[in-house]
Design a protein around this motif. Structure first.
Motif, PDB file in Angstrom:
ATOM      1  N   THR A  92       0.869  -1.174   0.000  1.00  0.00           N
ATOM      2  CA  THR A  92       0.000   0.000   0.000  1.00  0.00           C
ATOM      3  C   THR A  92       0.910   1.229   0.000  1.00  0.00           C
ATOM      4  OG1 THR A  92      -0.051  -0.074   2.410  1.00  0.00           O
ATOM      5  CG2 THR A  92      -1.858  -1.165   1.243  1.00  0.00           C
ATOM      6  N   PHE A  93       0.370   2.415  -0.253  1.00  0.00           N
ATOM      7  CA  PHE A  93       1.269   3.558  -0.413  1.00  0.00           C
ATOM      8  C   PHE A  93       2.064   3.887   0.845  1.00  0.00           C
ATOM      9  CE2 PHE A  93       0.262   4.785  -4.717  1.00  0.00           C
ATOM     10  CZ  PHE A  93       1.407   5.478  -5.091  1.00  0.00           C
ATOM     11  N   GLY A  94       1.449   3.759   2.008  1.00  0.00           N
ATOM     12  CA  GLY A  94       2.193   4.024   3.240  1.00  0.00           C
ATOM     13  C   GLY A  94       3.241   2.969   3.516  1.00  0.00           C
ATOM     14  N   SER A  95       2.838   1.697   3.459  1.00  0.00           N
ATOM     15  CA  SER A  95       3.785   0.618   3.748  1.00  0.00           C
ATOM     16  C   SER A  95       4.839   0.493   2.659  1.00  0.00           C
ATOM     17  CB  SER A  95       3.034  -0.707   3.923  1.00  0.00           C
ATOM     18  OG  SER A  95       2.313  -1.051   2.761  1.00  0.00           O
ATOM     19  N   MET A  96       4.481   0.834   1.415  1.00  0.00           N
ATOM     20  CA  MET A  96       5.453   0.843   0.325  1.00  0.00           C
ATOM     21  C   MET A  96       6.481   1.963   0.534  1.00  0.00           C
ATOM     22  SD  MET A  96       4.754   1.012  -3.801  1.00  0.00           S
ATOM     23  CE  MET A  96       3.806   2.536  -3.742  1.00  0.00           C
ATOM     24  N   ALA A  97       6.012   3.112   0.984  1.00  0.00           N
ATOM     25  CA  ALA A  97       6.925   4.223   1.251  1.00  0.00           C
ATOM     26  C   ALA A  97       7.896   3.876   2.378  1.00  0.00           C
ATOM     27  CB  ALA A  97       6.140   5.484   1.603  1.00  0.00           C
ATOM     28  N   ALA A  98       7.447   3.044   3.312  1.00  0.00           N
ATOM     29  CA  ALA A  98       8.326   2.619   4.411  1.00  0.00           C
ATOM     30  C   ALA A  98       9.312   1.548   3.982  1.00  0.00           C
ATOM     31  CB  ALA A  98       7.479   2.104   5.579  1.00  0.00           C
ATOM     32  N   THR A  99       9.071   0.922   2.841  1.00  0.00           N
ATOM     33  CA  THR A  99       9.919  -0.156   2.341  1.00  0.00           C
ATOM     34  C   THR A  99      11.172   0.410   1.689  1.00  0.00           C
ATOM     35  OG1 THR A  99       8.085  -1.693   2.016  1.00  0.00           O
ATOM     36  CG2 THR A  99      10.026  -2.040   0.648  1.00  0.00           C
ATOM     37  N   GLY A 100      12.330  -0.044   2.130  1.00  0.00           N
ATOM     38  CA  GLY A 100      13.598   0.499   1.641  1.00  0.00           C
ATOM     39  C   GLY A 100      14.144  -0.229   0.438  1.00  0.00           C
ATOM     40  N   GLN A 101      13.307  -0.404  -0.600  1.00  0.00           N
ATOM     41  CA  GLN A 101      13.737  -1.075  -1.829  1.00  0.00           C
ATOM     42  C   GLN A 101      13.225  -0.288  -3.040  1.00  0.00           C
ATOM     43  OE1 GLN A 101      13.409  -5.384  -2.138  1.00  0.00           O
ATOM     44  NE2 GLN A 101      12.753  -5.516  -0.005  1.00  0.00           N
ATOM     45  N   ASP A 102      14.133   0.188  -3.860  1.00  0.00           N
ATOM     46  CA  ASP A 102      13.753   0.954  -5.043  1.00  0.00           C
ATOM     47  C   ASP A 102      12.874   0.146  -5.991  1.00  0.00           C
ATOM     48  OD1 ASP A 102      15.119   3.188  -4.179  1.00  0.00           O
ATOM     49  OD2 ASP A 102      16.938   2.749  -5.327  1.00  0.00           O
ATOM     50  N   SER A 103      13.114  -1.162  -6.072  1.00  0.00           N
ATOM     51  CA  SER A 103      12.352  -2.000  -7.003  1.00  0.00           C
ATOM     52  C   SER A 103      10.869  -2.030  -6.649  1.00  0.00           C
ATOM     53  CB  SER A 103      12.913  -3.425  -7.016  1.00  0.00           C
ATOM     54  OG  SER A 103      12.804  -4.018  -5.724  1.00  0.00           O
ATOM     55  N   ILE A 104      10.551  -1.858  -5.377  1.00  0.00           N
ATOM     56  CA  ILE A 104       9.149  -1.838  -4.939  1.00  0.00           C
ATOM     57  C   ILE A 104       8.498  -0.495  -5.271  1.00  0.00           C
ATOM     58  CG2 ILE A 104       7.599  -2.092  -2.945  1.00  0.00           C
ATOM     59  CD1 ILE A 104       9.045  -4.675  -3.714  1.00  0.00           C
ATOM     60  N   HIS A 105       9.298   0.573  -5.294  1.00  0.00           N
ATOM     61  CA  HIS A 105       8.776   1.924  -5.547  1.00  0.00           C
ATOM     62  C   HIS A 105       8.614   2.215  -7.035  1.00  0.00           C
ATOM     63  CE1 HIS A 105      11.076   3.176  -1.618  1.00  0.00           C
ATOM     64  NE2 HIS A 105      10.048   2.390  -1.381  1.00  0.00           N
ATOM     65  N   LYS A 106       9.369   1.521  -7.869  1.00  0.00           N
ATOM     66  CA  LYS A 106       9.504   1.870  -9.289  1.00  0.00           C
ATOM     67  C   LYS A 106       8.157   1.887 -10.021  1.00  0.00           C
ATOM     68  CE  LYS A 106      12.198   0.622 -13.388  1.00  0.00           C
ATOM     69  NZ  LYS A 106      13.171  -0.344 -13.957  1.00  0.00           N
ATOM     70  N   GLY A 107       7.910   2.987 -10.731  1.00  0.00           N
ATOM     71  CA  GLY A 107       6.742   3.088 -11.586  1.00  0.00           C
ATOM     72  C   GLY A 107       5.506   3.684 -10.940  1.00  0.00           C
ATOM     73  N   PHE A 108       5.572   4.018  -9.651  1.00  0.00           N
ATOM     74  CA  PHE A 108       4.380   4.500  -8.949  1.00  0.00           C
ATOM     75  C   PHE A 108       4.437   5.996  -8.627  1.00  0.00           C
ATOM     76  CE2 PHE A 108       4.467  -0.076  -8.094  1.00  0.00           C
ATOM     77  CZ  PHE A 108       3.193  -0.416  -8.519  1.00  0.00           C
ATOM     78  N   GLY A 109       5.362   6.692  -9.256  1.00  0.00           N
ATOM     79  CA  GLY A 109       5.452   8.121  -9.017  1.00  0.00           C
ATOM     80  C   GLY A 109       6.092   8.433  -7.678  1.00  0.00           C
ATOM     81  N   PRO A 110       5.996   9.695  -7.243  1.00  0.00           N
ATOM     82  CA  PRO A 110       6.627  10.086  -5.978  1.00  0.00           C
ATOM     83  C   PRO A 110       6.062   9.296  -4.802  1.00  0.00           C
ATOM     84  CG  PRO A 110       5.918  12.017  -7.229  1.00  0.00           C
ATOM     85  CD  PRO A 110       5.311  10.833  -7.902  1.00  0.00           C
ATOM     86  N   MET A 111       6.947   8.836  -3.935  1.00  0.00           N
ATOM     87  CA  MET A 111       6.509   8.177  -2.709  1.00  0.00           C
ATOM     88  C   MET A 111       5.946   9.214  -1.728  1.00  0.00           C
ATOM     89  SD  MET A 111       6.943   4.863  -2.818  1.00  0.00           S
ATOM     90  CE  MET A 111       6.276   5.047  -4.481  1.00  0.00           C
TER      91      MET A 111
END
Length: 389
Positions: free
Chosen positions: A135-154
């Motif tokens: 989810t956006f909050g838990s994804m933002a807390a995740t320290g992996q660029d591969s999880i963030h990629k493609g979803f715009g600004p965290m």
């Protein structure tokens, strides 16, 4: 617009998972059987979920009984199952209050909201290679660029520091820090145990700045590492504990466990969920917790896990492809000098299921209840696979 009638088999499902060429039919204990009739030894337990094995009779009986009594009324009602499950979670942790969710991501989302609401601050510190959800909050807390990629600004306010690095954390934490969230053993990041002195320093640094200390026990909780919660190995007293995966032994359930001083921050209307804490989930969770506790599966996991790691080191450490074997209890990572994916597929050919943790780590998360002989069959298949046999 293409109609579903023009799509091939299974194209009606978003391809978010890189699925194996296995179609599930049934599961029992520590095995899974596919539609072709092939039975596999399960060394992944649904990604650390079925700690008591598939179809455990106590959990099955509890859910079956509740199914006939009713499975939804809404959280405007008092549920006896919620209270009894909360009593178990608080009795065997340092927490006082529980919010029930449906998953680990939801539990971490709730923890982030609770920390910001209670402190009035916004900064959340987590660790590189951590995983806290999608989810956006838990994804933002995740320290992996591969999880963030493609979803715009965290989401703003999240900062990542190296794991097992006390100095880096102390340099990052400040008066705007609402919380530090840490996995006592990083799971998706490669099965990396936190050094007890590091985890203790994280707690001390958070308390020094009046920030909350959150332990993400989504994968490590409910006996997996040889303690009821993994942070208990290091004598920690987190303000918030999140757990899910094994809580319902496969039935979707998650929980945020917090200290009593956080009560006012989560008053009426501050947070909620339609399905969290529903009677079926609570029946599964209560039966799971009671069985784990009464049959002392945490201690059994500690003993079996130590024996398993010793066996793995004896059989695999000399292999050139094996870089390191590490873990805690029944949560074990075998780091290779090459990608793990091909080895995992070879294991499947031998009738054994395991999963990766990052590109080069084979992750073993067997049911805590797996019999030793079955476990050794899995180890033998693993040895043969890594020996290219």
């Amino acid at each position: 617009m293409e109609s579903t009638s023009q799509l091939n088999t299974e194209e009606q499902i978003f391809p978010t998972y890189k699925k194996w060429n296995i179609t599930f039919k049934s599961a029992s204990g520590s095995t899974i059987t596919d539609q072709k009739g092939k039975t596999y030894i399960d060394l992944m337990a649904g990604v650390g979920v079925v700690n008591l094995g598939h179809g455990h009779p106590a959990v099955l009986k509890a859910v079956e009984q509740q199914l006939h009594e009713g499975w939804h009324a809404s959280n405007f009602f008092h549920y006896e199952g919620q209270q009894k499950t909360a009593e178990l979670l608080t009795k065997y942790s340092c927490g006082d209050l529980v919010f029930f969710a449906n998953s680990g991501a939801e539990a971490n989302e709730g923890a982030i909201k609770l920390a910001r609401k209670h402190t009035g601050r916004r900064k959340i510190i987590s660790f590189l290679q951590s995983f806290h959800g999608r989810t956006f909050g838990s994804m933002a807390a995740t320290g992996q660029d591969s999880i963030h990629k493609g979803f715009g600004p965290m989401l703003e306010g999240f900062e990542y520091v190296p794991y097992n690095d006390v100095k880096a954390l102390e340099n990052a934490i400040d008066e705007d820090t609402a919380a530090v969230i840490v996995e006592p053993v990083q799971g998706e990041g490669g099965v990396i145990p936190g050094d007890p002195s590091f985890l203790q320093a994280v707690e001390a640094a958070a308390k020094k700045k009046d920030a909350l200390f959150i332990c993400d026990e989504i994968q490590t909780g409910i006996g997996r590492t040889g303690a009821f919660f993994a942070h208990q190995h290091s004598g920690l007293q987190p303000d918030i504990i999140t757990t899910a995966k094994a809580l319902g032994n496969g039935f979707p359930a998650g929980a945020v466990i917090g200290k009593v001083h956080l009560k006012e921050a989560f008053g009426p209307g501050s947070h909620g969920t339609t399905f969290g804490g529903n009677p079926l989930a609570m029946a599964a969770a209560q039966a799971t917790l009671q069985t784990i506790i009464e049959e002392d599966w945490s201690q059994k996991a500690a003993e079996k896990g130590e024996a398993l790691i010793n066996e793995l080191k004896k059989k695999l450490s000399s292999l050139s492809v094996v870089k390191e074997i590490r873990g805690k209890g029944m949560m074990i990572g075998i780091e290779l000098t090459e990608p793990a994916g091909e080895k995992i597929l070879k294991l499947q050919e031998k009738g054994v299921l395991a999963i990766a943790a990052g590109p080069n780590v084979i992750r073993l998360l067997p049911p805590l209840t797996i019999e030793w002989d079955t476990l050794m069959q899995g180890v033998q298949a693993l040895e043969e696979t890594l020996n290219n046999k």
